[in-house]
Design an enzyme around this catalytic site. Structure first.
Site, PDB file in Angstrom:
ATOM      1  N   CYS A 105       0.801  -1.216   0.000  1.00  0.00           N
ATOM      2  CA  CYS A 105       0.000   0.000   0.000  1.00  0.00           C
ATOM      3  C   CYS A 105       0.839   1.273   0.000  1.00  0.00           C
ATOM      4  O   CYS A 105       0.482   2.256  -0.654  1.00  0.00           O
ATOM      5  CB  CYS A 105      -0.974   0.016   1.169  1.00  0.00           C
ATOM      6  N   HIS A 136      -1.346   1.271   7.190  1.00  0.00           N
ATOM      7  CA  HIS A 136      -1.946   1.383   5.867  1.00  0.00           C
ATOM      8  C   HIS A 136      -1.707   2.783   5.312  1.00  0.00           C
ATOM      9  O   HIS A 136      -1.522   3.736   6.075  1.00  0.00           O
ATOM     10  CB  HIS A 136      -3.450   1.089   5.931  1.00  0.00           C
ATOM     11  N   ASP A 172      -8.272   5.342  -2.217  1.00  0.00           N
ATOM     12  CA  ASP A 172      -7.366   4.263  -1.820  1.00  0.00           C
ATOM     13  C   ASP A 172      -7.158   3.351  -3.023  1.00  0.00           C
ATOM     14  O   ASP A 172      -7.986   2.483  -3.320  1.00  0.00           O
ATOM     15  CB  ASP A 172      -7.966   3.479  -0.641  1.00  0.00           C
TER      16      ASP A 172
END
Length: 372
Positions: free
Chosen positions: A234, A276, A291
């Site tokens: 991520c 994250h 995202d």
């Protein structure tokens, strides 16, 4: 002739300036520093969101792939270069010292329709300039809880993106981030279209690196490495997204925080470093959240295989929905009023994207944790 547009301020004084610019003398250096923020919650960057999108749960203090989040700011230096000696018409606003500097929205130099001055990087390619990202303010805030008004934080007509999306998916450049952005922007006119093209490309060309998650020593989250390898965790998704937006002249931030990802257990608490990473982009005068990791696809239950499975839900998600499984380290980036506490985040029921896309709302109970 071009104009520089500012946000209006009742106390501002406006003056007009005519600049005569000589190309060989026009280079002036501008440094842009943006604080890098990284991966979120205890769960990993991929999650089960109802579309089968899974995410893995790294150890505390690590990102989706178990990497510790880097908090070092990244610095880029580029020079502004004008390509015309015909003169430049600019409108300048002078503000009192005690007021907050306003955001430059448009800037045009010399002849032609260019909205932004070109920048020349080390490879002598022309790029657009991005102002230093401003912090979120009152105009950016959305009411909590979600009122079923919209899944997104701004009006978006997905049908108008069909040609742009199809074009972005066909672009196949892996050797240079700058060249990739340059190709994507050929079909993107507005800032929204630029962000959309970048989003679509990343979601369909960068896969979640499950091998890198298990073998951290082989993992790099640098944008050029992510691009050339075609996979990352991520933090790599968010870092590449941030750099591509910067090249395209879009203000973008890489954010970090907790997420309710793959492996999340109902009612669990979040401690330690965030695990994250995601992004915020500045469009039409306010910040918006997205995202690209969760928008790209899913991993299987054993967290050994990634499958591309595009999820539109995580593009410009309404902040009152985004907070359901994303809790930023800096509460200002919730973009909500009122903001939620970590305890609120831990206690709230977790819904997948299909729940919201069906227009459903929770009636009772209000929290996932019921004390007995």
């Amino acid at each position: 002739m071009g104009t520089m547009d500012f946000k209006t301020d009742a106390s501002a004084v406006t003056i007009n300036v005519l600049l005569i610019v000589h190309p060989e003398e026009a280079a002036s250096k501008q440094k842009g520093q943006r604080a890098g923020q990284t991966e979120g919650g205890r769960s990993s960057g991929l999650h089960d969101d109802g579309n089968g999108n899974k995410r893995s749960q790294p150890p505390q203090g690590r990102d989706l792939n178990g990497w510790r989040v880097s908090r070092e700011p990244c610095e880029q230096t580029q020079a502004i270069t004008s390509h015309s000696n015909e003169g430049t018409q600019m409108t300048v606003e002078i503000h009192p010292k005690d007021t907050t500097p306003q955001l430059f929205k448009k800037l045009s130099f010399g002849k032609g329709p260019r909205r932004l001055p070109s920048l020349r990087g080390q490879d002598n390619k022309a790029f657009q300039r991005t102002e230093a990202p401003r912090p979120p303010g009152g105009k950016d805030l959305h009411a909590y809880p979600w009122d079923k008004s919209s899944l997104k934080s701004m009006p978006v007509d997905l049908q108008q993106f069909e040609k742009l999306d199809a074009y972005a998916l066909k672009v196949n450049i892996k050797n240079s981030v700058e060249e990739l952005v340059k190709a994507l922007l050929k079909q993107a006119r507005t800032d929204l279209e630029k962000v959309r093209a970048i989003w679509m490309w990343i979601c369909h060309h960068i896969e979640y690196d499950v091998v890198g998650y298990h073998n951290k020593s082989q993992l790099s989250s640098k944008p050029i490495d992510v691009l050339q390898k075609g996979k990352s965790i991520c933090e790599g998704y968010a870092g590449l997204f941030e750099q591509m937006c910067s090249i395209a002249g879009i203000q973008c931030m890489k954010l970090s925080g907790y997420s309710k990802g793959y492996g999340y257990k109902m009612g669990q608490t979040f401690t330690g470093d965030s695990d994250h990473a995601w992004n915020a982009v500045y469009l039409d005068g306010r910040w918006h959240l997205l995202d690209s990791t969760w928008g790209s696809g899913a991993v299987d239950d054993s967290f050994t295989k990634f499958t591309f499975r595009y999820n539109e839900f995580y593009f410009l998600t309404h902040p009152a929905l985004f907070i359901n499984n994303h809790f930023p380290d800096n509460s200002n980036w919730q973009l909500l009023k009122p903001t939620l506490t970590l305890k609120d985040f831990e206690n709230n029921r977790l819904h997948n994207s299909n729940f919201y896309m069906l227009g459903l709302l929770t009636a009772h109970p209000e929290t996932a944790v019921i004390q007995t």
